[in-house]
Design a protein around this motif. Structure first.
Motif, mmCIF file in Angstrom:
data_model
loop_
_atom_site.group_PDB
_atom_site.id
_atom_site.type_symbol
_atom_site.label_atom_id
_atom_site.label_comp_id
_atom_site.label_asym_id
_atom_site.label_seq_id
_atom_site.Cartn_x
_atom_site.Cartn_y
_atom_site.Cartn_z
ATOM 1 N N ASN A 136 -13.472 -5.206 4.307
ATOM 2 C CA ASN A 136 -12.278 -5.728 3.552
ATOM 3 C C ASN A 136 -12.443 -7.091 3.121
ATOM 4 O O ASN A 136 -11.779 -7.913 2.486
ATOM 5 C CB ASN A 136 -10.712 -5.741 4.248
ATOM 6 C CG ASN A 136 -11.041 -6.471 5.519
ATOM 7 O OD1 ASN A 136 -11.852 -7.368 5.726
ATOM 8 N ND2 ASN A 136 -9.914 -6.406 6.437
ATOM 9 N N ALA A 139 -11.826 -7.707 -0.588
ATOM 10 C CA ALA A 139 -10.317 -7.676 -0.988
ATOM 11 C C ALA A 139 -9.724 -9.082 -0.534
ATOM 12 O O ALA A 139 -8.669 -9.638 -1.304
ATOM 13 C CB ALA A 139 -9.555 -6.567 -0.234
ATOM 14 N N GLY A 177 -10.653 -1.162 -2.548
ATOM 15 C CA GLY A 177 -9.759 -1.839 -1.789
ATOM 16 C C GLY A 177 -9.493 -3.131 -2.407
ATOM 17 O O GLY A 177 -8.374 -3.790 -2.296
ATOM 18 N N ALA A 178 -10.454 -3.787 -3.049
ATOM 19 C CA ALA A 178 -10.153 -5.242 -3.665
ATOM 20 C C ALA A 178 -9.527 -5.139 -4.946
ATOM 21 O O ALA A 178 -8.706 -5.723 -5.308
ATOM 22 C CB ALA A 178 -11.656 -5.747 -4.001
ATOM 23 N N GLN A 181 -5.906 -4.691 -4.012
ATOM 24 C CA GLN A 181 -4.967 -5.838 -3.442
ATOM 25 C C GLN A 181 -4.759 -6.758 -4.930
ATOM 26 O O GLN A 181 -3.824 -7.489 -4.928
ATOM 27 C CB GLN A 181 -6.045 -6.624 -2.690
ATOM 28 C CG GLN A 181 -5.706 -8.180 -2.332
ATOM 29 C CD GLN A 181 -4.274 -8.375 -1.430
ATOM 30 O OE1 GLN A 181 -3.869 -7.179 -1.005
ATOM 31 N NE2 GLN A 181 -3.904 -9.454 -1.576
ATOM 32 N N TYR A 228 -7.633 5.980 -1.256
ATOM 33 C CA TYR A 228 -6.348 5.084 -1.633
ATOM 34 C C TYR A 228 -5.175 5.666 -2.043
ATOM 35 O O TYR A 228 -3.882 5.283 -1.641
ATOM 36 C CB TYR A 228 -6.784 3.997 -2.405
ATOM 37 C CG TYR A 228 -7.719 2.796 -1.792
ATOM 38 C CD1 TYR A 228 -7.434 2.022 -0.673
ATOM 39 C CD2 TYR A 228 -9.278 2.991 -1.808
ATOM 40 C CE1 TYR A 228 -8.068 1.016 -0.134
ATOM 41 C CE2 TYR A 228 -9.778 2.263 -1.031
ATOM 42 C CZ TYR A 228 -9.454 1.245 -0.120
ATOM 43 O OH TYR A 228 -10.093 0.479 0.408
ATOM 44 N N ALA A 260 -11.577 -1.871 4.555
ATOM 45 C CA ALA A 260 -10.673 -2.183 3.422
ATOM 46 C C ALA A 260 -9.515 -1.302 3.171
ATOM 47 O O ALA A 260 -8.374 -1.254 2.996
ATOM 48 C CB ALA A 260 -11.437 -2.226 2.052
ATOM 49 N N SER A 263 -6.828 -1.625 5.876
ATOM 50 C CA SER A 263 -5.989 -2.828 5.908
ATOM 51 C C SER A 263 -5.483 -3.271 4.642
ATOM 52 O O SER A 263 -4.290 -3.963 4.687
ATOM 53 C CB SER A 263 -7.112 -3.931 6.445
ATOM 54 O OG SER A 263 -8.064 -3.946 5.577
ATOM 55 N N VAL A 264 -5.678 -2.924 3.326
ATOM 56 C CA VAL A 264 -5.243 -3.294 2.240
ATOM 57 C C VAL A 264 -3.767 -2.645 1.972
ATOM 58 O O VAL A 264 -2.763 -3.218 1.843
ATOM 59 C CB VAL A 264 -6.197 -2.781 0.950
ATOM 60 C CG1 VAL A 264 -5.560 -3.342 -0.385
ATOM 61 C CG2 VAL A 264 -7.586 -3.816 0.980
ATOM 62 N N MET A 307 -3.489 -11.403 2.876
ATOM 63 C CA MET A 307 -3.564 -10.661 1.880
ATOM 64 C C MET A 307 -2.014 -10.241 1.749
ATOM 65 O O MET A 307 -1.353 -10.452 0.417
ATOM 66 C CB MET A 307 -4.179 -9.303 2.044
ATOM 67 C CG MET A 307 -5.766 -9.421 2.074
ATOM 68 S SD MET A 307 -6.733 -7.846 1.804
ATOM 69 C CE MET A 307 -6.197 -6.848 3.481
#
Ligand code: F2R
Ligand code: MG
Ligand code: MG
Length: 345
Positions: A136, A139, A177-178, A181, A228, A260, A263-264, A307
């Motif tokens: 992550n 992100a 993931g980035a 976010q 996702y 990621a 966690s995102v 985040m």
């Protein structure tokens, strides 16, 4: 309509949220969050928010160190480039390596330095046998990109997130993931916290954006082609109480690891759960609840709290964050300066 004063406050809230989540979450990283530890967490945060006392700063970790690098790269007079971002990461890491960096990303910094950044994305692409990192780390540092793109369209946002991620993370799960976010922050920047928050609409927008990203994947060739989208769907089920949102279910479904993918969506869930009145419905308490709840889930606490609190700060602005809490976090004044400079840009 978001006026300039509110938007400046949102910029500050975004970066301060990222810093506070990191500083307050770091001491709990990897701890078992039993009822005793949750009480310690609550008492800690109460004390930090209470009457000011002089104490050593709560130190930030790699999350903030890298966020500052991204912000400074965007603010550089020559403009953003992957080479400059790589250089800023390398200089920062070798100046101050003891910030709890990811186990593998430090190899990228060493290779970038040894090759004098001949290819800014080459070392990241070679990570993990050429599959790239799905951690992550891209992100956790992305908030300045979302701020820079506040008035830009989503294509520009996605492109800049991708460019900045690829310097350390080339796996599609790390990059997407980035992007997720950044989209979560970007959407909050456009919303007026005085209006009724439409959670369904917020999630449908995120889903539509992620569908556009993941539609390029081939489900026959890629087991993670809808990764996702599946997490966002699971998040919605928890928020709508179709699945009971106790900690065990949240962790089993959304996760709390350094990956990621796990966690995102968890961070976005923390923000939405604490905003919706499930825990409370006052802005000040929403920020504090988001912070405390994200840490209370355990695992990668600094990053998930960073985040989640950053998204919350982007929605409400900095006025709802405890001034005393801010003062206890290392380099908070500099985060405010960076937020203002990004706003002025
Ligand atoms: N590193 C930590 N926490 C560990 C404890 C720190 C300790 N408290 C201390 O003070 O020293 N936290 C930080 O790391 C996370 C961000 O990591 P990033 O930048 O994504 O790094 P990396 O190394 O690329 O990925 C992290 C790990 O994920 C696994 N992984 C990633 N891609 C993989 C792949 N393709 N195959 C297999 N495994 C993969 C590896 O275990 C990586 O080391 C944040 O939590 C930040 O706070
Ligand atoms: Mg960290
Ligand atoms: Mg972390």
């Amino acid at each position: 309509m978001i006026d300039k004063i509110l938007m400046r406050s949102k910029f500050r809230g975004t970066l301060l949220g990222a810093l506070i989540g990191d500083c307050c979450g770091a001491p709990f990283e990897g701890q078992i969050m039993d009822s005793g530890t949750k009480l310690v967490l609550k008492n800690n945060l109460d004390r930090l928010e209470g009457p000011f006392f002089k104490a050593p700063y709560k130190k930030y970790t790699d999350d903030t160190a890298m966020t500052k690098c991204v912000a400074n790269t965007i603010l550089d007079s020559k403009g953003f480039s992957q080479t400059l971002l790589a250089k800023n990461f390398v200089v920062e890491y070798f100046k101050d390596p003891r910030r709890g960096y990811g186990a593998a990303v430090v190899d990228v910094f060493a290779k970038l330095r040894n090759t004098k950044i001949a290819d800014p994305t080459g070392p990241a692409a070679a990570q993990f046998g050429g599959t790239g990192s799905y951690g992550n780390g891209a992100a956790m540092r992305i908030s300045p990109v979302a701020l820079f793109c506040a008035n830009r369209n989503k294509q520009e946002l996605v492109q800049l997130v991708r460019d900045s991620s690829l310097v350390t993370h080339s796996n599609v799960l790390g990059v997407n993931g980035a992007i997720l976010q950044a989209l979560a922050i970007h959407q909050c920047l456009q919303l007026n916290p005085k209006d009724m928050f439409d959670r369904k609409q917020y999630i449908s927008q995120l889903k539509a954006d992620i569908a556009a990203l993941e539609s390029a994947n081939d489900p026959d060739l890629d087991a993670n082609s809808n990764a996702y989208m599946n997490q966002l769907h699971a998040m919605e089920q928890l928020l709508e109480d179709k699945v009971e949102s106790n900690d065990e279910n949240v962790l089993n479904t959304l996760g709390h690891s350094v990956e990621a993918l796990y966690s995102v969506p968890t961070a976005i869930f923390c923000f939405l759960k604490c905003l919706s009145g499930t825990i409370n419905d006052s802005p000040q308490l929403s920020f504090r609840s988001t912070l405390e709840y994200a840490i209370s889930l355990g695992g990668d606490t600094d990053t998930i709290a960073s985040m989640a609190s950053s998204i919350c700060g982007a929605y409400f602005g900095d006025a709802i964050i405890s001034k005393n809490l801010i003062k206890h976090c290392e380099d908070a004044d500099n985060m405010i300066i960076l937020a203002d400079r990004l706003f002025d840009l």
